[in-house]
Design a protein around this motif. Structure first.
Motif, PDB file in Angstrom:
ATOM      1  N   ASN A   1      11.789   8.190  -0.625  1.00 32.11           N
ATOM      2  CA  ASN A   1      12.788   7.160  -0.353  1.00 32.11           C
ATOM      3  C   ASN A   1      13.074   6.402  -1.650  1.00 32.11           C
ATOM      4  O   ASN A   1      12.212   5.690  -2.167  1.00 32.11           O
ATOM      5  CB  ASN A   1      12.276   6.180   0.709  1.00 32.11           C
ATOM      6  N   LEU A   2      14.279   6.559  -2.172  1.00 31.83           N
ATOM      7  CA  LEU A   2      14.664   5.805  -3.365  1.00 31.83           C
ATOM      8  C   LEU A   2      15.140   4.407  -2.963  1.00 31.83           C
ATOM      9  O   LEU A   2      15.705   4.242  -1.880  1.00 31.83           O
ATOM     10  CB  LEU A   2      15.762   6.531  -4.141  1.00 31.83           C
ATOM     11  N   PRO A   3      14.906   3.416  -3.812  1.00 32.65           N
ATOM     12  CA  PRO A   3      15.330   2.052  -3.490  1.00 32.65           C
ATOM     13  C   PRO A   3      16.838   1.881  -3.666  1.00 32.65           C
ATOM     14  O   PRO A   3      17.321   1.211  -4.576  1.00 32.65           O
ATOM     15  CB  PRO A   3      14.527   1.199  -4.472  1.00 32.65           C
ATOM     16  N   VAL A   4      17.580   2.515  -2.774  1.00 34.87           N
ATOM     17  CA  VAL A   4      19.039   2.522  -2.780  1.00 34.87           C
ATOM     18  C   VAL A   4      19.495   2.382  -1.321  1.00 34.87           C
ATOM     19  O   VAL A   4      18.827   2.876  -0.414  1.00 34.87           O
ATOM     20  CB  VAL A   4      19.579   3.846  -3.391  1.00 34.87           C
TER      21      VAL A   4
ATOM     22  N   TYR B 143      10.552  -4.803  -3.342  1.00 37.26           N
ATOM     23  CA  TYR B 143      11.435  -4.025  -4.217  1.00 37.26           C
ATOM     24  C   TYR B 143      10.811  -3.791  -5.599  1.00 37.26           C
ATOM     25  O   TYR B 143      10.626  -2.639  -6.027  1.00 37.26           O
ATOM     26  CB  TYR B 143      12.775  -4.742  -4.343  1.00 37.26           C
ATOM     27  N   SER B 144      10.455  -4.865  -6.297  1.00 40.61           N
ATOM     28  CA  SER B 144       9.871  -4.707  -7.640  1.00 40.61           C
ATOM     29  C   SER B 144       8.508  -4.013  -7.604  1.00 40.61           C
ATOM     30  O   SER B 144       8.247  -3.117  -8.416  1.00 40.61           O
ATOM     31  CB  SER B 144       9.771  -6.061  -8.345  1.00 40.61           C
ATOM     32  N   PRO B 145       7.607  -4.378  -6.649  1.00 40.93           N
ATOM     33  CA  PRO B 145       6.330  -3.646  -6.579  1.00 40.93           C
ATOM     34  C   PRO B 145       6.511  -2.148  -6.337  1.00 40.93           C
ATOM     35  O   PRO B 145       5.780  -1.328  -6.907  1.00 40.93           O
ATOM     36  CB  PRO B 145       5.601  -4.316  -5.411  1.00 40.93           C
ATOM     37  N   TYR B 146       7.498  -1.793  -5.509  1.00 43.46           N
ATOM     38  CA  TYR B 146       7.729  -0.370  -5.229  1.00 43.46           C
ATOM     39  C   TYR B 146       8.209   0.355  -6.486  1.00 43.46           C
ATOM     40  O   TYR B 146       7.754   1.463  -6.796  1.00 43.46           O
ATOM     41  CB  TYR B 146       8.741  -0.221  -4.097  1.00 43.46           C
ATOM     42  N   LEU B 147       9.125  -0.269  -7.233  1.00 41.31           N
ATOM     43  CA  LEU B 147       9.583   0.336  -8.485  1.00 41.31           C
ATOM     44  C   LEU B 147       8.426   0.510  -9.470  1.00 41.31           C
ATOM     45  O   LEU B 147       8.330   1.539 -10.153  1.00 41.31           O
ATOM     46  CB  LEU B 147      10.680  -0.516  -9.111  1.00 41.31           C
ATOM     47  N   ARG B 148       7.556  -0.489  -9.548  1.00 37.88           N
ATOM     48  CA  ARG B 148       6.388  -0.369 -10.453  1.00 37.88           C
ATOM     49  C   ARG B 148       5.481   0.767 -10.012  1.00 37.88           C
ATOM     50  O   ARG B 148       4.959   1.521 -10.839  1.00 37.88           O
ATOM     51  CB  ARG B 148       5.620  -1.702 -10.509  1.00 37.88           C
ATOM     52  N   PHE B 149       5.305   0.912  -8.689  1.00 37.03           N
ATOM     53  CA  PHE B 149       4.499   2.018  -8.155  1.00 37.03           C
ATOM     54  C   PHE B 149       5.111   3.366  -8.566  1.00 37.03           C
ATOM     55  O   PHE B 149       4.396   4.281  -9.013  1.00 37.03           O
ATOM     56  CB  PHE B 149       4.413   1.911  -6.638  1.00 37.03           C
TER      57      PHE B 149
ATOM     58  N   LYS C 294       0.867  -1.192   0.000  1.00 36.84           N
ATOM     59  CA  LYS C 294       0.000   0.000   0.000  1.00 36.84           C
ATOM     60  C   LYS C 294       0.901   1.238   0.000  1.00 36.84           C
ATOM     61  O   LYS C 294       1.009   1.947   0.997  1.00 36.84           O
ATOM     62  CB  LYS C 294      -0.925   0.009   1.223  1.00 36.84           C
ATOM     63  N   PHE C 295       1.549   1.463  -1.124  1.00 31.90           N
ATOM     64  CA  PHE C 295       2.512   2.561  -1.218  1.00 31.90           C
ATOM     65  C   PHE C 295       1.797   3.902  -1.349  1.00 31.90           C
ATOM     66  O   PHE C 295       0.660   3.974  -1.817  1.00 31.90           O
ATOM     67  CB  PHE C 295       3.418   2.370  -2.436  1.00 31.90           C
TER      68      PHE C 295
END
Length: 331
Positions: A222-225, A238-244, A188-189
């Motif tokens: 927050n970047l995925p880094v 990780y992948s769901p957040y990037l898609r969001f 739930k981003f």
């Protein structure tokens, strides 16, 4: 142009109608090292008290040479770790101020209460350093969960100290605060809240409860880094957040991206297009394909050796919604 892409998202370069190009460089952002008195859960630098990596005297000298030789540099932006703890902090500050450049210090505030660092608030005021300080919420519980027990109270005391010296009141003494959202625990981003509205909420709460004043609030995604990436991988988000982030891509942010007019320099003297590329070890390339260092910039006598910015899937973090940068929302 080399890419680092996660599965199931459109390559960032494909999303753009044309290559992402550099403008004339006006900002140097320098990561002085990994030393920090805190180990925040969202830290993309993976800094902490046990880290020892920091600037060397040789690289410090080269950076000071760069600052003196290029009047086109308008801003020197110091980060870390806690930049104040790492070698070269004061010499670089003083070189930048001598040459009339604005100096930003990305301070965690709590450093002022560590032994040997209580001189910092007065030093900041004397040199008119712009303070950009992390305060990821105006409520104590949320801050301490992200940054460690007692960090909120120390941060409040530090801002009050800076206020007493004129920060937030004197137009030459700027203190800006940074909001980071909590790391997601489910799919739930959400995007960062409206920066203008949230700034009003911060100012009202901090004034009423602590008589605190500050200039602006910056909302940063927050970047995925770094630690955020490790958290997302561990929780299988990780992948769901990037898609969001991709789903919320906003083309109007591209013109204002911080990578377009800055160089990011690490404690080894390597050059990157931005701080996030630095943490992912995606070095900047000259128009001839050469990996760049501070030494090579000095040899070439130019800061403007890069045509195309290297991109990756995490660039969606800077371009989602209202956008995100070291100076907050972009649009």
């Amino acid at each position: 142009m080399t890419q680092i892409e996660a599965p199931a998202v459109t390559p960032f370069r494909t999303k753009l109608n044309s290559p992402l190009t550099k403008n004339r460089i006006t900002v140097l952002q320098i990561n002085l090292g990994k030393r920090c008195n805190l180990a925040c859960t969202h830290c993309h630098v993976d800094a902490g008290p046990k880290r020892t990596e920091e600037l060397s005297p040789e690289i410090c000298h080269q950076i000071i040479d760069l600052i003196h030789r290029f009047p086109q540099i308008k801003i020197v932006d110091l980060t870390g770790g806690a930049p104040e703890m790492n070698y070269g902090f004061k010499p670089i500050v003083e070189a930048a101020r001598e040459t009339g450049k604005e100096v930003i210090v990305r301070s965690n505030l709590t450093i002022y209460f560590e032994p040997g660092f209580d001189y910092l608030p007065e030093y900041f005021a004397e040199n008119q350093l712009k303070v950009v300080a992390s305060l990821p919420c105006y409520l104590e519980d949320n801050v301490d969960k992200m940054r460690g027990n007692g960090v909120y109270n120390d941060s409040i005391r530090a801002i009050q100290w800076l206020n007493q010296l004129g920060y937030g009141k004197d137009p030459n003494l700027i203190i800006d605060l940074v909001y980071n959202p909590p790391l997601p625990l489910s799919d739930k981003f959400s995007l960062t809240p409206n920066q203008v509205k949230l700034e009003q909420d911060y100012k009202k709460f901090l004034k009423e409860h602590f008589d605190i004043q500050f200039n602006q609030l910056f909302t940063i995604t927050n970047l995925p880094v770094g630690r955020s990436k490790f958290h997302l991988q561990r929780t299988k988000l990780y992948s769901p957040y990037l898609r969001f982030l991709e789903d919320n891509y906003n083309a109007s942010t591209i013109e204002h991206l911080m990578c377009r007019d800055e160089l990011s320099i690490d404690y080894l003297g390597n050059v990157y297009d931005c701080d996030f590329n630095q943490m992912e070890n995606l070095g900047a390339k000259s128009r001839t394909g050469e990996t760049l260092t501070v030494g090579k910039l000095l040899e070439a006598g130019s800061l403007d050796l890069i045509d195309q910015i290297r991109t990756a899937s995490y660039c969606y973090g800077c371009t989602a919604g209202c956008g995100s940068s070291c100076g907050g929302a972009l649009v």
